[in-house]
Motif scaffolding. Structure first.
Motif, PDB file in Angstrom:
ATOM      1  N   VAL A  53     -21.506 -45.292 -24.406  1.00  0.00           N
ATOM      2  CA  VAL A  53     -20.276 -44.699 -23.859  1.00  0.00           C
ATOM      3  C   VAL A  53     -19.298 -45.804 -23.461  1.00  0.00           C
ATOM      4  CG1 VAL A  53     -19.340 -43.366 -21.916  1.00  0.00           C
ATOM      5  CG2 VAL A  53     -21.356 -42.529 -23.153  1.00  0.00           C
TER       6      VAL A  53
ATOM      7  N   ARG B  39     -19.225 -35.744 -18.661  1.00  0.00           N
ATOM      8  CA  ARG B  39     -20.367 -35.033 -19.244  1.00  0.00           C
ATOM      9  C   ARG B  39     -21.585 -35.949 -19.360  1.00  0.00           C
ATOM     10  NH1 ARG B  39     -19.969 -30.084 -21.763  1.00  0.00           N
ATOM     11  NH2 ARG B  39     -21.632 -30.698 -23.179  1.00  0.00           N
ATOM     12  N   THR B  40     -21.364 -37.240 -19.478  1.00  0.00           N
ATOM     13  CA  THR B  40     -22.483 -38.175 -19.626  1.00  0.00           C
ATOM     14  C   THR B  40     -22.843 -38.874 -18.319  1.00  0.00           C
ATOM     15  OG1 THR B  40     -20.948 -39.925 -20.314  1.00  0.00           O
ATOM     16  CG2 THR B  40     -21.977 -38.616 -22.058  1.00  0.00           C
TER      17      THR B  40
ATOM     18  N   GLU C 171     -26.346 -38.244 -16.645  1.00  0.00           N
ATOM     19  CA  GLU C 171     -27.454 -38.831 -17.411  1.00  0.00           C
ATOM     20  C   GLU C 171     -27.505 -40.344 -17.223  1.00  0.00           C
ATOM     21  OE1 GLU C 171     -27.952 -37.353 -21.509  1.00  0.00           O
ATOM     22  OE2 GLU C 171     -26.369 -35.924 -20.951  1.00  0.00           O
ATOM     23  N   ILE C 172     -26.355 -40.960 -17.195  1.00  0.00           N
ATOM     24  CA  ILE C 172     -26.293 -42.413 -17.018  1.00  0.00           C
ATOM     25  C   ILE C 172     -26.750 -42.783 -15.613  1.00  0.00           C
ATOM     26  CG2 ILE C 172     -24.740 -44.407 -16.962  1.00  0.00           C
ATOM     27  CD1 ILE C 172     -23.099 -42.809 -19.160  1.00  0.00           C
TER      28      ILE C 172
ATOM     29  N   ASP D 103     -30.188 -43.359 -17.992  1.00  0.00           N
ATOM     30  CA  ASP D 103     -30.056 -43.462 -19.445  1.00  0.00           C
ATOM     31  C   ASP D 103     -29.073 -44.592 -19.772  1.00  0.00           C
ATOM     32  OD1 ASP D 103     -29.815 -43.190 -22.188  1.00  0.00           O
ATOM     33  OD2 ASP D 103     -29.739 -40.984 -22.119  1.00  0.00           O
TER      34      ASP D 103
ATOM     35  N   ALA E 273     -15.580 -36.466 -21.609  1.00  0.00           N
ATOM     36  CA  ALA E 273     -16.736 -37.155 -22.199  1.00  0.00           C
ATOM     37  C   ALA E 273     -17.419 -38.043 -21.162  1.00  0.00           C
ATOM     38  CB  ALA E 273     -16.287 -37.982 -23.403  1.00  0.00           C
TER      39      ALA E 273
ATOM     40  N   LEU F  92     -27.468 -44.690 -23.406  1.00  0.00           N
ATOM     41  CA  LEU F  92     -26.309 -43.804 -23.500  1.00  0.00           C
ATOM     42  C   LEU F  92     -25.113 -44.440 -22.799  1.00  0.00           C
ATOM     43  CD1 LEU F  92     -24.882 -41.120 -24.153  1.00  0.00           C
ATOM     44  CD2 LEU F  92     -25.833 -40.232 -21.999  1.00  0.00           C
TER      45      LEU F  92
END
Length: 136
Positions: A97, A81-82, A85-86, A90, A78, A93
């Motif tokens: 998280v 996967r993020t 983007e962070i 982002d 997890a 998000l």
């Protein structure tokens, strides 16, 4: 292994998670630009802490080693996967998280304790019990 050594290892695992939670609190207090820059280092710290927990389980011959590794893999997947983007900005998000990660680390999932075993859990397909923080 002596009882006192086992107890000391449990305390070390809890302390490691507490340090991670403190680091997340500091991260959450940062302005957005600093948050985005510092988030990957927190992910790396989580990876290192999980490796230490797994090594502890391995040294003790803990029967929960494989399920602990699987649980850690879920969290790390997890995070990874993020991460892109962070890092791309982002922040909303990232903060969500970070909050979820803090919640995961706050639950009793210490290496070698019976706390998790005593926690009511749902069963996954294949019968492997979930860690208490992994219930959907």
């Amino acid at each position: 292994m002596h009882f006192h050594q086992h107890e000391a290892e449990q305390v070390a695992a809890r302390d490691s998670r507490q340090r991670l939670r403190a680091r997340i609190a500091v991260l959450q207090a940062q302005p957005d630009t600093v948050f985005v820059q510092d988030f990957p280092a927190v992910v790396a710290a989580v990876e290192a802490a999980f490796r230490r927990e797994e090594a502890l389980c391995e040294r003790r011959g803990d029967a929960a080693l494989h399920s602990r590794r699987a649980d850690h893999a879920v969290v790390l997947r997890a995070l990874h996967r993020t991460l892109a983007e962070i890092e791309s900005g982002d922040v909303m998000l990232g903060r969500r998280v970070a909050d979820a990660l803090d919640a995961v680390l706050s639950l009793p999932c210490d290496a070698g304790t019976d706390t998790v075993a005593a926690t009511p859990r749902r069963r996954r397909q294949g019968g492997r019990p979930r860690c208490s923080w992994e219930i959907t």
